[in-house]
Scaffold this active site. Structure first.
Site, PDB file in Angstrom:
ATOM      1  N   TYR A 126       0.858  -1.192   0.000  1.00 28.89           N
ATOM      2  CA  TYR A 126       0.000   0.000   0.000  1.00 28.89           C
ATOM      3  C   TYR A 126       0.893   1.240   0.000  1.00 28.89           C
ATOM      4  O   TYR A 126       1.775   1.402   0.840  1.00 28.89           O
ATOM      5  CB  TYR A 126      -0.882  -0.030   1.248  1.00 28.89           C
ATOM      6  CG  TYR A 126      -2.027   0.975   1.295  1.00 28.89           C
ATOM      7  CD1 TYR A 126      -2.171   1.987   0.346  1.00 28.89           C
ATOM      8  CD2 TYR A 126      -2.978   0.909   2.306  1.00 28.89           C
ATOM      9  CE1 TYR A 126      -3.221   2.889   0.406  1.00 28.89           C
ATOM     10  CE2 TYR A 126      -4.040   1.808   2.388  1.00 28.89           C
ATOM     11  CZ  TYR A 126      -4.142   2.793   1.435  1.00 28.89           C
ATOM     12  OH  TYR A 126      -5.192   3.692   1.516  1.00 28.89           O
ATOM     13  N   CYS A 127       0.670   2.122  -0.981  1.00 32.54           N
ATOM     14  CA  CYS A 127       1.361   3.412  -1.071  1.00 32.54           C
ATOM     15  C   CYS A 127       2.869   3.190  -1.090  1.00 32.54           C
ATOM     16  O   CYS A 127       3.380   2.395  -1.865  1.00 32.54           O
ATOM     17  CB  CYS A 127       0.908   4.320   0.075  1.00 32.54           C
ATOM     18  SG  CYS A 127       1.539   6.014  -0.014  1.00 32.54           S
ATOM     19  N   VAL A 128       3.621   3.857  -0.202  1.00 30.32           N
ATOM     20  CA  VAL A 128       5.070   3.703  -0.210  1.00 30.32           C
ATOM     21  C   VAL A 128       5.468   2.286   0.190  1.00 30.32           C
ATOM     22  O   VAL A 128       6.547   1.799  -0.186  1.00 30.32           O
ATOM     23  CB  VAL A 128       5.729   4.756   0.709  1.00 30.32           C
ATOM     24  CG1 VAL A 128       5.373   4.523   2.158  1.00 30.32           C
ATOM     25  CG2 VAL A 128       7.230   4.767   0.543  1.00 30.32           C
TER      26      VAL A 128
ATOM     27  N   GLY B 127       4.016  -0.243  -1.016  1.00 28.81           N
ATOM     28  CA  GLY B 127       4.006  -0.894  -2.316  1.00 28.81           C
ATOM     29  C   GLY B 127       5.259  -0.586  -3.115  1.00 28.81           C
ATOM     30  O   GLY B 127       5.792  -1.454  -3.820  1.00 28.81           O
TER      31      GLY B 127
ATOM     32  N   PHE C 215      -1.772  -1.186  -3.868  1.00 29.22           N
ATOM     33  CA  PHE C 215      -2.814  -0.205  -3.576  1.00 29.22           C
ATOM     34  C   PHE C 215      -2.197   1.195  -3.736  1.00 29.22           C
ATOM     35  O   PHE C 215      -1.275   1.558  -3.014  1.00 29.22           O
ATOM     36  CB  PHE C 215      -3.321  -0.334  -2.141  1.00 29.22           C
ATOM     37  CG  PHE C 215      -4.067  -1.599  -1.821  1.00 29.22           C
ATOM     38  CD1 PHE C 215      -4.481  -2.475  -2.812  1.00 29.22           C
ATOM     39  CD2 PHE C 215      -4.367  -1.922  -0.500  1.00 29.22           C
ATOM     40  CE1 PHE C 215      -5.170  -3.636  -2.495  1.00 29.22           C
ATOM     41  CE2 PHE C 215      -5.062  -3.072  -0.176  1.00 29.22           C
ATOM     42  CZ  PHE C 215      -5.459  -3.931  -1.167  1.00 29.22           C
TER      43      PHE C 215
END
Length: 609
Positions: free
Chosen positions: A346-348, A350, A374
């Site tokens: 998710y986000c960073v 990811g 994500f």
């Protein structure tokens, strides 16, 4: 009815309009103003005390200097050509004259519309007095003319490089938001009336809250966005049952209890961002993606990152990969006996996971068989407004500050994120808290938003330089563990989720990143933004998501051909997962194969700054 009767009623109405802005009890009002000054003094003392002790180093000078330098370049562009400068001045003067003429006409014709209207959805000017009171109406329209003119100057400064123009637009937006007449007692009719009606007691309460928030921020303002007293991690937030089954220097690994008669053979490992805490995916039972995934038959493991301090200053991306993601995979295998895993970033988190997958491909580690991202960027060409904070001078200044302690204070990053939507996340709370003197409402999402984390110096520096500044990950230049890693080596199936209104990882940026992976990519665009677009349970029946063909060509062309689907994307993702491997086994009891170290959500997540 005679004209004199009409005139009398008009005068009476005008008097009642004026009376609501007159102080009814001057003595009480004066007393409260004195109390307000006293509370403001406490706020000033809370700001000054840590600085006198050397506990706080002011970091305002560098961003202010950058803003001044940016505006100097903008001014230089517009003044370099006399014709261009005259045209800009004429447009501003013309806007002011239109507003003035409109205000004069409204004296005789109150029903005519404003010459300059606020944007649809602008909540600052909802009070009726912004429309019917000549003074406040003129202030509003003059402000709108000025702010839009300034925004146009930045947007159409074609002689500036793209980064400078982007910064100019961002800084103009911040200043325009700050100088809105809605942010001041004497220029906001609702605040003016409330202050008069309360004889200034709202300002006393507001200054008291300001002093509390500066003290809570240890010399910096820690703006409260919700009533945090109503929430407690592990009691009514992050309550999905589970155990901590692993702990390293940088991460705890949490395994959650199964609730289904069978589970998917492949466990699911979630890598959240280290910039925030993982429980955004487990806010409460109704909104919890973790709980929903468990109910679909996933054996869910989550990485809960440490809130770093000076001990973690040298921990960079390699450490977070080895001691976080790879340690998580080792823990999953010990706990379940399964080597093959589905992973989510998710986000960073990811972005880190993408780097880890590229490194693992070079090292022959193939345990992750599918990956879901994500709102994750792997290419930073169109990285949005956060790029405003990233150039060589700003990164170098940040590194100097981080190296003093070994970390970046979480409040610094939280402020940067809030500035991306200052009209929603800063100024409404400044007005509500410090001018109206009202406590904000309890809100679990904003409790999470305020529960910020520090960033280890080496980790954050590596991220800013290799991603935002140099774009090394997508360009195949990133160095990890002695390897030059490439996203093209990631040949496993990818589910790449973007969000249409995302201001942190813009959908265009996520789409562009799809082309760098070496395998099949399923690109999906959710409705709403960075959080609400992801955390959207099917039971809420909110928003929508778009699916389409391969993510190639122009982003606009993909959207034009995409299919809009109502509701949550979660079931679509579940179908995608099961299409890759739908084998089921008996549920795994937490702790059956490994020692447990405590109940979920663990200890790392509870460390606050």
């Amino acid at each position: 009815m005679s004209k004199s009767d009409d005139s009398g009623k008009a005068n009476a109405g005008a008097e009642s309009q004026v009376e609501q802005y007159l102080v009814k009890d001057p003595e009480r009002f004066a007393l409260n103003l004195a109390r307000m000054v006293e509370e403001a003094g406490k706020a000033a003392a809370a700001w000054a005390k840590p600085r006198e002790k050397g506990e706080v180093r002011d970091s305002v000078a560098e961003p202010v200097a950058d803003m001044v330098k940016t505006f100097s370049k903008l001014t230089e562009y517009w003044l370099a050509d006399p014709t261009r400068a005259l045209d800009a001045q004429t447009r501003l003067f013309s806007g002011y004259m239109n507003v003035w003429a409109n205000s004069i006409r409204r004296i005789a014709e109150p029903e005519i519309e404003d010459a300059e209207k606020a944007d649809r959805g602008d909540k600052r000017f909802q009070d009726p007095e912004w429309g019917r009171n000549a003074f406040f109406g003129f202030l509003k329209q003059a402000y709108l003319v000025t702010s839009r003119w300034a925004a146009d100057l930045a947007e159409h400064a074609d002689g500036l490089d793209e980064h400078t123009r982007h910064k100019a637009s961002f800084y103009v937006k911040q200043i325009s938001q700050a100088l809105s007449p809605s942010n001041f007692v004497l220029t906001n009719p609702e605040l003016f009336r409330e202050t008069v009606a309360n004889s200034g007691e709202n300002l006393v309460r507001g200054m008291h809250m300001l002093a509390e928030d500066i003290a809570a921020g240890k010399g910096d303002l820690k703006l409260r966005q919700a009533d945090y007293s109503k929430f407690e991690i592990g009691r009514n937030i992050a309550v999905s049952p589970g155990k901590v089954v692993g702990r390293s220097d940088v991460a705890e690994i949490i395994q959650y209890e199964p609730t289904t008669e069978t589970v998917l053979k492949r466990p699911l490992l979630i890598c959240p961002p280290w910039i925030n805490k993982f429980y955004i995916l487990d806010l409460n039972p109704e909104k919890s993606f973790i709980r929903w995934a468990i109910e679909q038959g996933h054996t869910v493991f989550v990485i809960s990152w440490i809130n770093p301090d000076e001990r973690h200053g040298a921990k960079g991306w390699e450490a977070y990969i080895r001691e976080g993601i790879e340690y998580g995979l080792d823990t999953v295998e010990r706990a379940t006996g399964e080597r093959e895993v589905n992973a989510i970033g998710y986000c960073v988190g990811g972005t880190l996971l993408a780097g880890a997958l590229a490194l693992m491909a070079r090292e022959g580690d193939d345990r992750i068989k599918s990956v879901t991202f994500f709102t994750t960027q792997v290419d930073f060409t169109h990285a949005g407004d956060l790029k405003v904070f990233v150039d060589e001078d700003q990164v170098a200044a940040l590194e100097r500050a981080m190296n003093e302690r070994g970390y970046l204070e979480g409040t610094k990053m939280a402020t940067a994120f809030n500035m991306l939507r200052s009209g929603d996340l800063i100024w409404p709370y400044v007005v509500n808290n410090y001018l109206r003197g009202k406590e904000p409402m309890p809100f679990d999402l904003l409790y999470w938003n305020a529960d910020s984390t520090r960033m280890a110096a080496a980790n954050h520096s590596f991220y800013l330089r290799n991603c935002y500044l140099e774009n090394n990950l997508s360009e195949g230049r990133m160095q990890l563990a002695g390897h030059t890693v490439s996203l093209g080596d990631i040949a496993i199936p990818v589910y790449n989720l973007s969000a249409r209104e995302d201001h942190i990882a813009p959908a265009r940026s996520v789409f562009l990143g799809c082309r760098y992976f070496g395998g099949d990519v399923e690109f999906v665009m959710a409705g709403s933004g960075h959080i609400a677009g992801v955390v959207n349970p099917p039971s809420l029946k909110k928003y929508q998501y778009w699916t389409g063909g391969k993510p190639v060509g122009a982003f606009e062309d993909w959207i034009a051909k995409a299919t809009e689907n109502p509701g949550s994307w979660w079931p679509h993702w579940q179908a995608w997962i099961e299409a890759r491997d739908n084998r089921r086994v008996k549920p795994r009891k937490v702790g059956a194969r490994t020692k447990t170290l405590g109940d979920a959500p663990g200890t790392y997540v509870k460390v606050r700054i």
